[in-house]
Design a protein around this motif. Sequence first.
Motif, PDB file in Angstrom:
ATOM      1  N   LEU A 103     -14.435  65.774  -9.948  1.00 29.46           N
ATOM      2  CA  LEU A 103     -14.458  64.723  -8.927  1.00 29.46           C
ATOM      3  C   LEU A 103     -14.232  65.259  -7.522  1.00 29.46           C
ATOM      4  N   VAL A 104     -13.497  66.365  -7.412  1.00 30.23           N
ATOM      5  CA  VAL A 104     -13.202  66.920  -6.084  1.00 30.23           C
ATOM      6  C   VAL A 104     -14.029  68.167  -5.799  1.00 30.23           C
ATOM      7  N   GLY A 105     -15.053  68.400  -6.636  1.00 27.98           N
ATOM      8  CA  GLY A 105     -15.945  69.526  -6.391  1.00 27.98           C
ATOM      9  C   GLY A 105     -15.323  70.873  -6.637  1.00 27.98           C
ATOM     10  N   ALA A 106     -14.388  70.944  -7.593  1.00 23.52           N
ATOM     11  CA  ALA A 106     -13.712  72.208  -7.856  1.00 23.52           C
ATOM     12  C   ALA A 106     -14.478  73.116  -8.813  1.00 23.52           C
ATOM     13  N   PHE A 107     -15.616  72.648  -9.348  1.00 17.03           N
ATOM     14  CA  PHE A 107     -16.469  73.431 -10.235  1.00 17.03           C
ATOM     15  C   PHE A 107     -15.705  74.034 -11.418  1.00 17.03           C
TER      16      PHE A 107
END
Length: 273
Positions: A103-107
């Motif tokens: 959700l926070v683009g932390a991959f």
Amino acid sequence: MADSLPDRGVTMNEVISQLVARTSVRAFTDEPVSAADERAILEAACQAPTAGNQQLYSIIVARDPALKKALAHTCDDQPFISRAPLVLVFCIDVRRWWRGFGLVGAFPRDPGAGDALLSLEDVMCAAQNAVVAARSLGIGSCYIGDILERREEQARLLGCPRYVVPAAMLVMGHPTPAQLARKKPRRFDLDGVVFENRYNDPSDDELRELLAQKEGHTSDPDDGFDAWLSAFCRRKWNSGFSREMSASVARTLADFTFAADGVAVEPGQGDAE
């Protein structure tokens, strides 16, 4: 308070007494587990030790009678499961964090076998906290091993998505008088399982003496020890249940190692099923 164990040199207090006295309970009275007691048990479960404070588990309370009946059927047709006032299923759950990172683009990487095993440790810590809390409230409990053996069916029944795996089930309720009167099976003496600094692999004779403690045998073949241990091997170690348990765990670890259908799906972009 449980009876003391002077022959084993146990120093007793209220908590240790509860742990020593606890036995599995498979027959319950009609008295329900109160909402307050249920909440206390669940709160205690969620205060258990957990890896990195992640709480890599979810707990499903099975209330629907039809669901409880289905769970009982898939757990080797054990009807006491469906009659239990409180049924808790503890699930490995790494989906929550995996999706959150996305959700926070932390991959985040795809969960793997190590995540599954770490989560399983969290599951069992939480479940045992629930067992201890229940005992302190006068509520009996029993672990149901089949929940992991048949985890694909259980997951469908419980609506578990990918990376959420039913791993432990507890049935709880107020014990019947007969259950309260049951004698607890003997545990090994400490010197058979607790070692200092290094593992102690016992000699054949020492091993026979240790295993014989379980049923009050001597290690003498004429005392029935050999026949008892052979029967135990057939009933437990070589059983279909045990073989399927190992196969199910292997499938669970494989599921955590490979993306669904071989296609990687980014978390936060829909389900990976």
